[in-house]
Design an enzyme around this catalytic site. Structure first.
Site, PDB file in Angstrom:
ATOM      1  N   ASP A  56     -37.393   9.796  -1.845  1.00 29.06           N
ATOM      2  CA  ASP A  56     -38.419  10.558  -1.075  1.00 29.06           C
ATOM      3  C   ASP A  56     -37.863  12.167  -1.166  1.00 29.06           C
ATOM      4  O   ASP A  56     -36.805  12.504  -0.754  1.00 29.06           O
ATOM      5  CB  ASP A  56     -38.487  10.225   0.349  1.00 29.06           C
ATOM      6  CG  ASP A  56     -39.650  10.566   1.268  1.00 29.06           C
ATOM      7  OD1 ASP A  56     -40.299  11.400   0.606  1.00 29.06           O
ATOM      8  OD2 ASP A  56     -39.539  10.390   2.434  1.00 29.06           O
ATOM      9  N   ASP A  57     -38.861  13.025  -1.519  1.00 34.42           N
ATOM     10  CA  ASP A  57     -38.720  14.407  -1.603  1.00 34.42           C
ATOM     11  C   ASP A  57     -37.636  15.063  -2.489  1.00 34.42           C
ATOM     12  O   ASP A  57     -36.938  15.830  -2.296  1.00 34.42           O
ATOM     13  CB  ASP A  57     -38.386  15.019  -0.187  1.00 34.42           C
ATOM     14  CG  ASP A  57     -39.889  15.306   0.502  1.00 34.42           C
ATOM     15  OD1 ASP A  57     -40.622  14.842   0.070  1.00 34.42           O
ATOM     16  OD2 ASP A  57     -39.906  15.847   1.738  1.00 34.42           O
ATOM     17  N   CYS A  96     -46.621  13.140   0.313  1.00 37.19           N
ATOM     18  CA  CYS A  96     -46.178  11.831   0.743  1.00 37.19           C
ATOM     19  C   CYS A  96     -46.988  10.717   0.470  1.00 37.19           C
ATOM     20  O   CYS A  96     -47.151   9.978  -0.542  1.00 37.19           O
ATOM     21  CB  CYS A  96     -45.608  11.755   1.910  1.00 37.19           C
ATOM     22  SG  CYS A  96     -44.553  12.835   2.538  1.00 37.19           S
ATOM     23  N   ARG A 100     -47.918   7.946  -3.033  1.00 39.12           N
ATOM     24  CA  ARG A 100     -47.798   6.591  -2.943  1.00 39.12           C
ATOM     25  C   ARG A 100     -49.014   5.645  -2.979  1.00 39.12           C
ATOM     26  O   ARG A 100     -49.011   4.650  -3.600  1.00 39.12           O
ATOM     27  CB  ARG A 100     -46.910   6.318  -1.512  1.00 39.12           C
ATOM     28  CG  ARG A 100     -45.768   6.698  -1.317  1.00 39.12           C
ATOM     29  CD  ARG A 100     -45.175   7.051   0.285  1.00 39.12           C
ATOM     30  NE  ARG A 100     -44.193   7.887   0.030  1.00 39.12           N
ATOM     31  CZ  ARG A 100     -42.952   7.625  -0.282  1.00 39.12           C
ATOM     32  NH1 ARG A 100     -42.564   6.422  -0.623  1.00 39.12           N
ATOM     33  NH2 ARG A 100     -41.990   8.701  -0.380  1.00 39.12           N
ATOM     34  N   LYS A 149     -39.569   3.509   3.076  1.00 36.82           N
ATOM     35  CA  LYS A 149     -40.835   4.169   3.518  1.00 36.82           C
ATOM     36  C   LYS A 149     -42.255   3.693   2.699  1.00 36.82           C
ATOM     37  O   LYS A 149     -42.337   3.514   1.468  1.00 36.82           O
ATOM     38  CB  LYS A 149     -40.621   5.647   3.020  1.00 36.82           C
ATOM     39  CG  LYS A 149     -41.615   6.439   3.547  1.00 36.82           C
ATOM     40  CD  LYS A 149     -41.482   8.035   3.322  1.00 36.82           C
ATOM     41  CE  LYS A 149     -42.718   8.695   3.295  1.00 36.82           C
ATOM     42  NZ  LYS A 149     -42.357  10.172   3.130  1.00 36.82           N
ATOM     43  N   HIS A 151     -45.780   4.542   4.149  1.00 40.73           N
ATOM     44  CA  HIS A 151     -46.528   5.515   4.392  1.00 40.73           C
ATOM     45  C   HIS A 151     -47.888   5.411   3.865  1.00 40.73           C
ATOM     46  O   HIS A 151     -48.616   6.371   3.296  1.00 40.73           O
ATOM     47  CB  HIS A 151     -45.842   6.863   3.904  1.00 40.73           C
ATOM     48  CG  HIS A 151     -46.031   7.975   4.534  1.00 40.73           C
ATOM     49  ND1 HIS A 151     -45.838   9.148   4.574  1.00 40.73           N
ATOM     50  CD2 HIS A 151     -47.163   8.104   5.897  1.00 40.73           C
ATOM     51  CE1 HIS A 151     -46.115  10.161   5.407  1.00 40.73           C
ATOM     52  NE2 HIS A 151     -46.964   9.497   6.194  1.00 40.73           N
ATOM     53  N   SER A 174     -42.969   8.675   7.171  1.00 37.58           N
ATOM     54  CA  SER A 174     -41.933   9.753   7.020  1.00 37.58           C
ATOM     55  C   SER A 174     -40.846   9.950   8.084  1.00 37.58           C
ATOM     56  O   SER A 174     -41.344   9.351   9.331  1.00 37.58           O
ATOM     57  CB  SER A 174     -42.383  11.253   6.680  1.00 37.58           C
ATOM     58  OG  SER A 174     -43.349  11.140   5.462  1.00 37.58           O
ATOM     59  N   HIS A 277     -35.650  12.867   2.641  1.00 40.08           N
ATOM     60  CA  HIS A 277     -36.639  13.457   3.079  1.00 40.08           C
ATOM     61  C   HIS A 277     -35.936  14.006   4.564  1.00 40.08           C
ATOM     62  O   HIS A 277     -35.171  13.434   5.063  1.00 40.08           O
ATOM     63  CB  HIS A 277     -37.662  12.719   3.720  1.00 40.08           C
ATOM     64  CG  HIS A 277     -38.996  13.413   4.028  1.00 40.08           C
ATOM     65  ND1 HIS A 277     -39.062  14.047   5.392  1.00 40.08           N
ATOM     66  CD2 HIS A 277     -40.384  13.405   3.501  1.00 40.08           C
ATOM     67  CE1 HIS A 277     -40.314  14.353   5.662  1.00 40.08           C
ATOM     68  NE2 HIS A 277     -41.106  14.119   4.560  1.00 40.08           N
ATOM     69  N   ASP A 336     -41.317  10.883  -5.065  1.00 39.24           N
ATOM     70  CA  ASP A 336     -42.884  11.045  -4.769  1.00 39.24           C
ATOM     71  C   ASP A 336     -43.259  12.295  -4.920  1.00 39.24           C
ATOM     72  O   ASP A 336     -44.575  12.481  -5.338  1.00 39.24           O
ATOM     73  CB  ASP A 336     -42.944  10.442  -3.240  1.00 39.24           C
ATOM     74  CG  ASP A 336     -42.102  11.345  -2.396  1.00 39.24           C
ATOM     75  OD1 ASP A 336     -41.415  12.172  -2.656  1.00 39.24           O
ATOM     76  OD2 ASP A 336     -42.512  11.368  -1.148  1.00 39.24           O
ATOM     77  N   ASN A 337     -42.622  13.350  -4.745  1.00 37.78           N
ATOM     78  CA  ASN A 337     -43.046  14.600  -4.816  1.00 37.78           C
ATOM     79  C   ASN A 337     -41.735  15.480  -5.042  1.00 37.78           C
ATOM     80  O   ASN A 337     -40.756  15.126  -4.757  1.00 37.78           O
ATOM     81  CB  ASN A 337     -44.113  15.190  -4.062  1.00 37.78           C
ATOM     82  CG  ASN A 337     -43.653  14.858  -2.680  1.00 37.78           C
ATOM     83  OD1 ASN A 337     -44.162  13.836  -1.763  1.00 37.78           O
ATOM     84  ND2 ASN A 337     -42.418  15.382  -2.116  1.00 37.78           N
ATOM     85  N   LYS A 365     -42.905  20.838  -2.969  1.00 41.57           N
ATOM     86  CA  LYS A 365     -43.564  19.980  -2.260  1.00 41.57           C
ATOM     87  C   LYS A 365     -44.832  20.666  -1.646  1.00 41.57           C
ATOM     88  O   LYS A 365     -44.675  21.677  -1.168  1.00 41.57           O
ATOM     89  CB  LYS A 365     -42.877  19.221  -1.124  1.00 41.57           C
ATOM     90  CG  LYS A 365     -43.492  18.401  -0.348  1.00 41.57           C
ATOM     91  CD  LYS A 365     -42.712  17.727   0.647  1.00 41.57           C
ATOM     92  CE  LYS A 365     -43.482  16.767   1.450  1.00 41.57           C
ATOM     93  NZ  LYS A 365     -42.592  15.948   2.772  1.00 41.57           N
TER      94      LYS A 365
END
Length: 574
Positions: A56-57, A96, A100, A149, A151, A174, A277, A336-337, A365
């Site tokens: 994540d992130d 996010c 996904r 996660k 989401h 998140s 994240h 994810d990003n 992001k």
């Protein structure tokens, strides 16, 4: 950096033990398991297991194999060097939920109707008529599990158990969308204070749909740890404990792999890390890690969190190797990003992908600069993917579902458009080529109320990338402009990944014949995209009886509404 023991059940603060319900029934046949261990070391068969590691992130510049000088990610780096580095993997959305949705469905998030982000108490989720990767795997007889996660909606009809997954343990959104606890190492358990509402940044950037969010549900105050199996859902903790979260994730994954080594059933495991994240503001530096990882790296709290994620990866691989499953398992890795740069040192790094011509610092992001959507990635499969190889071919999170479907021999549903492509040639052939002629990027700070502002923000076309609009990443920056371009802002991205040297100038048609031809191709492709693309619409499902409390409907995940979702006892079923 010190080496941390990758034992499957490494205990930390308070000697946490996984509740019996998470053992997937293993204790009942421990003797049988011991007797079958040698047989379990053999590969599961012709159908490969598939693992998707999704951090994540995480930024392009955050890992050892992408050049960070002080990151400690030996397990991730070993997999990257032992497989194929995919240096041009793009996210399906710069934030996010959208990313996904793209990963799970193979379709642009805007096509599914998913907004950039779902809140913790959203009425809607990934539409129930969308087919997920897990759905496809189930058609092939696979056992499916997800850690971390999700989401894509927190109501029962949207949670993983309703979307093709047999087992789930994780945070449904998140880890800054509610408060959590963090047991001090060697100390007592603290209470969770009120948290800063981080959703304001998503709202400002146009990534939230306030029509589907409820603001008066106390379930949104505290992060839940949710477990699902056999169609049942339990809230194990609320607020959850960040200090022991990785232990719980580790036990869940280890028990799942062990179980699959005995049943011999092929599996799809989606490890959607809650790390790295940022958290709500009541955690130090808005980051977290278990006791052995706190102050363990040279990179501060973010580095500690990333090292803990790396530990989870190492334990997974160790188990696959222990049971002889590694040579029949494809492992894919990405993010994810890009990094949430507004969060400073608590967030990651875009590395080389810095959007230098933007004139501002926030290019991660939330933006469609390379720093927001280009992710570190690799594929690993011993004996199938050549070690030490690389590919600069364009691939995307959108490609996961078509690729997995192809590998498993499952047809794609024929009643919808897929934006992803089967990337098997890129993964398994050292000369394989991308099947993306034009890969469009939706989102960014360029969303607007009119149709001409709702189109894609950028596109990748062979060696080139073009922006139709640019803006800063999530959280913005003072005086940073949002700009629409005619002609498109063009870069030869293969030799200019930092987007430093544009080939076009806004308001001036190019004179170079080669640039003119490229711009003409992109304009034609954009017009076709605008003419044929259909934006999805979310439909809010009817209320469920279980959502009613004292004459009112609530949609968040809650351990006990009589306690305003602030529980510290036995898990509650809902």
């Amino acid at each position: 950096p010190r080496t941390l023991p990758p034992t499957p059940h490494f205990r930390r603060c308070g000697e946490y033990k996984m509740p019996p319900l998470l053992l997937l029934g293993l204790s009942s046949f421990s003797l049988a398991l011991a007797g079958k261990l040698d047989a379990a070391r053999e590969p599961a068969g012709a159908r490969p297991n598939i693992v998707m590691l999704f951090v994540d992130d995480l930024g392009y510049g955050d890992l050892g194999f992408t050049g960070h000088p002080t990151t400690s990610t030996p397990n991730i780096d070993r997999l990257a060097s032992g497989g194929k580095v995919l240096s041009t993997w793009y996210s399906g959305c710069p934030v996010c939920s959208g990313s996904r949705a793209a990963l799970m469905t193979g379709r642009q998030f805007a096509r599914t109707g998913v907004p950039g982000v779902f809140e913790a108490i959203s009425l809607a989720g990934l539409p129930t008529n969308e087919t997920t990767v897990a759905d496809q795997a189930k058609k092939a007889g696979y056992t499916t599990a997800i850690m971390g996660k999700w989401h894509l909606g927190q109501r029962q009809m949207f949670l993983p158990a309703a979307r093709g997954f047999d087992h789930y343990l994780g945070i449904p959104f998140s880890d800054d969308m509610g408060n959590a606890r963090a047991t001090p190492c060697g100390g007592s358990r603290p209470t969770a204070d009120l948290f800063e509402d981080m959703t304001k940044y998503y709202r400002e950037a146009g990534y939230l749909n306030d029509d589907i969010n409820k603001s008066d549900d106390p379930a949104g105050d505290y992060l839940p740890l949710v477990y699902q199996t056999k169609g049942k859902t339990k809230v194990l903790e609320q607020p959850l404990d960040f200090t022991t979260l990785a232990d719980k994730y580790n036990d869940f994954v280890q028990e799942f792999v062990t179980n699959q080594s005995v049943t011999k059933d092929p599996f799809f495991l989606y490890m959607a890390f809650s790390h790295v994240h940022t958290t709500a503001s009541n955690q130090p530096d808005k980051q977290y890690a278990g006791c052995p990882f706190q102050n363990s790296t040279r990179r501060g709290r973010f580095g500690d969190a990333l090292a803990e994620a790396d530990w989870l990866v190492g334990n997974l691989v160790q188990s696959l190797e222990r049971y002889g499953l590694d040579k029949n398992t494809l492992i894919l890795f990405s993010s994810d990003n890009g990094p949430w740069m507004e969060q400073g040192k608590s967030a990651g790094s875009p590395g080389l992908m810095y959007g230098r011509s933007s004139g501002y610092w926030n290019v991660g992001k939330g933006s469609t600069w390379e720093g927001g959507i280009r992710e570190p990635a690799f594929a690993y499969w011993p004996g199938v993917i050549s070690p030490g190889t690389r590919s600069a071919e364009v691939v995307s999170s959108l490609d996961l579902l078509p690729t997995v479907s192809s590998i498993l021999g499952v047809e794609l549903p024929r009643d919808r458009v897929y934006d992803g492509r089967d990337m098997s040639d890129v993964l398994f052939d050292n000369t394989g080529k991308s099947k993306h002629d034009f890969l469009f990027f939706y989102g960014g700070d360029c969303q607007g109320p009119t149709p001409n502002q709702r189109g894609p923000a950028a596109v990748r076309y062979g060696r080139y990338k073009a922006h139709f609009c640019t803006g800063p990443g999530l959280g913005g920056c003072a005086g940073c402009p949002k700009i629409y371009y005619a002609p498109p802002l063009l870069f030869q991205i293969e030799n200019d990944p930092s987007e430093a040297y544009p080939l076009t100038k806004n308001g001036v048609e190019p004179e170079d014949p080669q640039v003119q031809a490229v711009v003409a191709d992109i304009r034609a492709a954009l017009q076709k995209e605008l003419d044929t693309f259909t934006f999805g619409n979310l439909v809010v499902p009817p209320n469920l009886p279980s959502e009613k409390y004292k004459g009112k409907y609530y949609y968040g995940i809650c351990c006990d509404r009589s306690k305003n979702c602030d529980c510290d006892g036995a898990p509650s079923e809902y």
